[in-house]
Design a protein around this motif. Structure first.
Motif, mmCIF file in Angstrom:
data_model
loop_
_atom_site.group_PDB
_atom_site.id
_atom_site.type_symbol
_atom_site.label_atom_id
_atom_site.label_comp_id
_atom_site.label_asym_id
_atom_site.label_seq_id
_atom_site.Cartn_x
_atom_site.Cartn_y
_atom_site.Cartn_z
ATOM 1 N N SER A 1 -26.331 -24.127 7.368
ATOM 2 C CA SER A 1 -27.838 -24.183 7.181
ATOM 3 C C SER A 1 -28.778 -23.681 8.136
ATOM 4 C CB SER A 1 -28.094 -25.806 6.706
ATOM 5 O OG SER A 1 -28.182 -26.422 7.808
ATOM 6 N N VAL A 2 -29.999 -23.404 7.943
ATOM 7 C CA VAL A 2 -30.803 -23.341 8.734
ATOM 8 C C VAL A 2 -32.298 -23.942 8.854
ATOM 9 C CG1 VAL A 2 -30.124 -20.676 8.880
ATOM 10 C CG2 VAL A 2 -31.912 -21.301 7.515
ATOM 11 N N ASP A 3 -32.990 -24.058 9.871
ATOM 12 C CA ASP A 3 -34.207 -24.893 10.043
ATOM 13 C C ASP A 3 -35.443 -23.977 9.774
ATOM 14 O OD1 ASP A 3 -36.024 -26.556 10.503
ATOM 15 O OD2 ASP A 3 -35.496 -27.064 12.460
ATOM 16 N N ARG A 4 -36.216 -24.080 8.869
ATOM 17 C CA ARG A 4 -37.382 -23.420 8.402
ATOM 18 C C ARG A 4 -38.537 -23.895 8.814
ATOM 19 N NH1 ARG A 4 -36.682 -21.332 2.685
ATOM 20 N NH2 ARG A 4 -35.686 -23.330 2.375
ATOM 21 N N SER A 5 -38.638 -25.156 9.787
ATOM 22 C CA SER A 5 -39.763 -25.908 9.795
ATOM 23 C C SER A 5 -40.717 -25.558 10.620
ATOM 24 C CB SER A 5 -39.286 -27.295 10.138
ATOM 25 O OG SER A 5 -38.510 -27.596 11.415
ATOM 26 N N ALA A 6 -40.246 -24.882 11.722
ATOM 27 C CA ALA A 6 -41.321 -24.142 12.603
ATOM 28 C C ALA A 6 -41.894 -22.866 11.987
ATOM 29 C CB ALA A 6 -40.289 -23.669 13.902
ATOM 30 N N PRO A 7 -43.302 -23.010 12.098
ATOM 31 C CA PRO A 7 -44.043 -21.794 11.517
ATOM 32 C C PRO A 7 -43.689 -20.536 12.066
ATOM 33 C CG PRO A 7 -45.511 -23.618 12.126
ATOM 34 C CD PRO A 7 -44.052 -23.835 12.743
ATOM 35 N N GLY A 8 -43.219 -19.511 11.392
ATOM 36 C CA GLY A 8 -42.978 -18.008 11.683
ATOM 37 C C GLY A 8 -41.862 -17.829 12.428
ATOM 38 N N ARG A 9 -40.823 -19.061 12.339
ATOM 39 C CA ARG A 9 -39.632 -18.765 12.971
ATOM 40 C C ARG A 9 -38.499 -19.441 12.107
ATOM 41 N NH1 ARG A 9 -39.208 -15.179 16.674
ATOM 42 N NH2 ARG A 9 -37.674 -16.347 17.910
ATOM 43 N N VAL A 10 -37.139 -19.168 12.226
ATOM 44 C CA VAL A 10 -36.141 -19.739 11.717
ATOM 45 C C VAL A 10 -35.005 -20.118 12.847
ATOM 46 C CG1 VAL A 10 -34.123 -19.370 9.930
ATOM 47 C CG2 VAL A 10 -36.323 -18.173 9.934
ATOM 48 N N ARG A 11 -34.753 -21.403 12.621
ATOM 49 C CA ARG A 11 -33.850 -21.817 13.812
ATOM 50 C C ARG A 11 -32.424 -21.900 13.124
ATOM 51 N NH1 ARG A 11 -35.312 -26.559 17.067
ATOM 52 N NH2 ARG A 11 -34.648 -25.526 18.755
ATOM 53 N N VAL A 12 -31.467 -21.154 13.857
ATOM 54 C CA VAL A 12 -29.903 -21.303 13.217
ATOM 55 C C VAL A 12 -29.224 -21.681 14.467
ATOM 56 C CG1 VAL A 12 -28.192 -19.632 12.603
ATOM 57 C CG2 VAL A 12 -30.605 -18.933 12.444
ATOM 58 N N PRO A 13 -28.403 -22.983 13.833
ATOM 59 C CA PRO A 13 -27.486 -23.648 14.805
ATOM 60 C C PRO A 13 -26.125 -22.832 14.988
ATOM 61 C CG PRO A 13 -27.327 -24.564 12.720
ATOM 62 C CD PRO A 13 -28.633 -23.763 12.388
ATOM 63 N N VAL A 14 -25.830 -22.504 16.215
ATOM 64 C CA VAL A 14 -24.908 -21.863 16.670
ATOM 65 C C VAL A 14 -24.002 -22.446 17.675
ATOM 66 C CG1 VAL A 14 -23.975 -19.598 17.453
ATOM 67 C CG2 VAL A 14 -26.028 -19.673 15.824
ATOM 68 N N GLY A 15 -22.888 -23.073 17.223
ATOM 69 C CA GLY A 15 -22.086 -23.769 18.137
ATOM 70 C C GLY A 15 -22.870 -25.068 18.696
ATOM 71 N N ASP A 16 -23.170 -25.113 20.041
ATOM 72 C CA ASP A 16 -23.589 -26.050 20.673
ATOM 73 C C ASP A 16 -25.234 -25.817 20.657
ATOM 74 O OD1 ASP A 16 -21.339 -27.831 20.603
ATOM 75 O OD2 ASP A 16 -20.879 -26.798 22.588
ATOM 76 N N GLY A 17 -25.556 -24.636 20.367
ATOM 77 C CA GLY A 17 -26.988 -24.277 20.821
ATOM 78 C C GLY A 17 -27.638 -24.040 19.449
ATOM 79 N N VAL A 18 -28.756 -23.330 19.574
ATOM 80 C CA VAL A 18 -29.814 -22.907 18.468
ATOM 81 C C VAL A 18 -30.500 -21.710 18.847
ATOM 82 C CG1 VAL A 18 -31.816 -23.372 17.139
ATOM 83 C CG2 VAL A 18 -30.451 -25.161 17.760
ATOM 84 N N LEU A 19 -30.291 -20.457 18.018
ATOM 85 C CA LEU A 19 -30.874 -19.392 18.052
ATOM 86 C C LEU A 19 -32.140 -19.558 17.321
ATOM 87 C CD1 LEU A 19 -27.897 -16.996 17.623
ATOM 88 C CD2 LEU A 19 -29.224 -17.455 19.706
ATOM 89 N N ASP A 20 -33.419 -19.076 18.037
ATOM 90 C CA ASP A 20 -34.763 -18.803 17.109
ATOM 91 C C ASP A 20 -34.735 -17.322 16.918
ATOM 92 O OD1 ASP A 20 -35.584 -21.409 17.235
ATOM 93 O OD2 ASP A 20 -36.514 -21.084 19.325
ATOM 94 N N ALA A 21 -35.067 -17.171 15.634
ATOM 95 C CA ALA A 21 -35.170 -15.780 15.207
ATOM 96 C C ALA A 21 -36.331 -15.643 14.244
ATOM 97 C CB ALA A 21 -33.982 -15.527 14.161
ATOM 98 N N ASP A 22 -36.659 -14.186 14.099
ATOM 99 C CA ASP A 22 -37.935 -13.767 13.353
ATOM 100 C C ASP A 22 -37.225 -13.663 11.866
ATOM 101 O OD1 ASP A 22 -40.139 -13.570 15.218
ATOM 102 O OD2 ASP A 22 -38.687 -12.073 16.093
ATOM 103 N N LEU A 23 -35.991 -13.305 11.837
ATOM 104 C CA LEU A 23 -35.562 -13.165 10.498
ATOM 105 C C LEU A 23 -33.987 -13.595 10.412
ATOM 106 C CD1 LEU A 23 -35.417 -11.430 7.649
ATOM 107 C CD2 LEU A 23 -34.649 -9.666 9.167
ATOM 108 N N VAL A 24 -33.458 -14.232 9.256
ATOM 109 C CA VAL A 24 -32.208 -14.443 8.945
ATOM 110 C C VAL A 24 -31.675 -13.499 8.028
ATOM 111 C CG1 VAL A 24 -30.595 -16.224 8.428
ATOM 112 C CG2 VAL A 24 -32.133 -16.786 10.336
ATOM 113 N N VAL A 25 -30.470 -12.978 8.081
ATOM 114 C CA VAL A 25 -29.906 -12.317 6.998
ATOM 115 C C VAL A 25 -28.692 -12.834 6.513
ATOM 116 C CG1 VAL A 25 -28.843 -10.106 6.270
ATOM 117 C CG2 VAL A 25 -30.776 -9.977 7.892
ATOM 118 N N ALA A 26 -28.695 -13.481 5.473
ATOM 119 C CA ALA A 26 -27.705 -14.228 4.772
ATOM 120 C C ALA A 26 -26.644 -13.244 4.156
ATOM 121 C CB ALA A 26 -28.184 -15.314 3.748
#
Length: 385
Positions: free
Chosen positions: A128-153
């Motif tokens: 899953s991804v976190d879309r709660s932050a305005p204008g960003r998508v947070r993607v859990p990757v392993g032990d970290g998180v990537l912040d992105a302007d866009l996610v391509v599923a």
């Protein structure tokens, strides 16, 4: 417009999307759940639309150099009688390029080689991804998180991200068929570049490769989940009396190389290929039956169209709206056509229906096969800005 993107899924569509995004100046990370981006799979035919998309992405020449053009072939009966012949040269003249056959492993490797290794993260699942932050998508990757302007599923027919975006959608369904396929371990003497043979509820086909080997596939009407202890033995009993080169292709196959997958599709179309800053691509958006050979080509179209939209539109929102409006009607129409082609072709099993199908195909005008291909392959990609 530049930005950062996370592509979830390292298959053909995901890698193509990453290549396109990098060509327009985006920073991209591809996250794949498999432990390695292995060169797996059997073979694939690429029509003009897929090749044109690859040209826009900058890898078309490399793919053509590794592929074998398909100029000869057609559709036959199990006895070997021709029902329809393919005029590949006429198609190439009409479209500017022939259909080509290439091992999926080779295509996948060429796409992967077009990306720097630092872009690729393997062995990580993104549920899953976190879309709660305005204008960003947070993607859990392993032990970290990537912040992105866009996610391509691009996470395939059983996309977890699609399920999270559209929880009321029924998801993929079994279409009534199962497919077994493999690549021969040695060259096989073939008299055509591409063939399909239709029986009663069955299909056997081959694609010739540039190195003399071939991919073959066998499609059977079957409930899901049926598997065989001796898969190659079952196929020899089922197809061993079919016309040459069907037995020769099976004889040139190692048992452990046979892949077996039930055919699933998104029979219920999605209401959108996008949601907020997430774009669905390939099988995650429009998984279709293989009857037209357009699944990968449509994913490549997705990748080229997404990159073009992001390169010219003023915002991610505007680009995704354009992507959805351009891709969803076309991809879903191709999916419907593929489903119908299977129902009127390989899936027919009643003797009378099979006889009518074969007669109609044999009596069809000589250009009917070419027109059927042109209907879906004659697509012009948008230019990257």
């Amino acid at each position: 417009m530049g930005g950062t993107a996370v592509v979830v899924g390292g298959g053909i569509g995901g890698l193509a999307a990453a290549i396109g995004l990098r060509r327009i100046g985006w920073e991209v990370t591809v996250v794949e759940r498999a432990a390695a981006l292995a060169d797996a799979g059997a073979g694939i035919s690429l029509h003009a639309n897929g090749l044109r998309a690859l040209d826009v992405l900058g890898v078309g020449a490399a793919v053509r150099a590794a592929a074998r053009p398909q100029y000869t072939g057609g559709t036959r009966t199990p006895s070997g009688r021709w029902l329809a012949r393919m005029d590949g040269a006429a198609l190439a003249r009409a479209l500017g390029t022939p259909i080509v056959g290439i091992p999926r492993a080779v295509l996948h490797g060429l796409l992967r080689d077009a990306l720097p290794p630092r872009c690729l993260v393997v062995g990580v699942t993104v549920p899953s991804v976190d879309r709660s932050a305005p204008g960003r998508v947070r993607v859990p990757v392993g032990d970290g998180v990537l912040d992105a302007d866009l996610v391509v599923a691009a996470d395939g027919v059983r996309s977890r991200l699609r399920g999270g975006l559209f929880p009321g959608h029924p998801g993929p369904v079994h279409n009534g068929s199962t497919v077994l396929r493999a690549v021969t371990y040695r060259p096989v003497a073939l008299h055509s570049d591409f063939e399909l043979t239709w029986g009663r509820g069955t299909e056997f086909g081959h694609i010739a490769f540039a190195d003399g080997r071939a991919e073959w596939h066998a499609v059977l009407n079957s409930p899901p989940g049926v598997r065989y202890a001796d898969t190659l033995g079952v196929l020899r009993r089922r197809f061993g009396r079919w016309h040459d080169p069907v037995p020769a292709l099976l004889d040139a196959t190692r048992p452990e190389q046979v892949l077996h997958h039930d055919v699933h599709e998104l029979a219920t179309p999605l209401p959108s290929f996008t949601s907020d800053r997430i774009a669905l691509l390939g099988d995650a958006a429009h998984a279709m039956t293989p009857n037209l050979g357009q699944g990968a080509c449509q994913a490549l179209e997705d990748a080229a169209t997404l990159a073009a939209a992001l390169s010219t539109e003023p915002s991610v929102a505007a680009a995704l709206a354009r992507y959805d409006s351009e891709r969803r009607p076309r991809a879903q129409a191709v999916a419907r056509a593929a489903r119908l082609a299977g129902r009127m072709g390989q899936q027919l099993s009643h003797p009378l229906a099979v006889a009518l199908r074969d007669t109609a195909l044999r009596l069809a005008p000589s250009g009917a096969t070419a027109r059927a291909v042109l209907r879906h392959a004659d697509w012009a990609p948008p230019a990257l800005g």
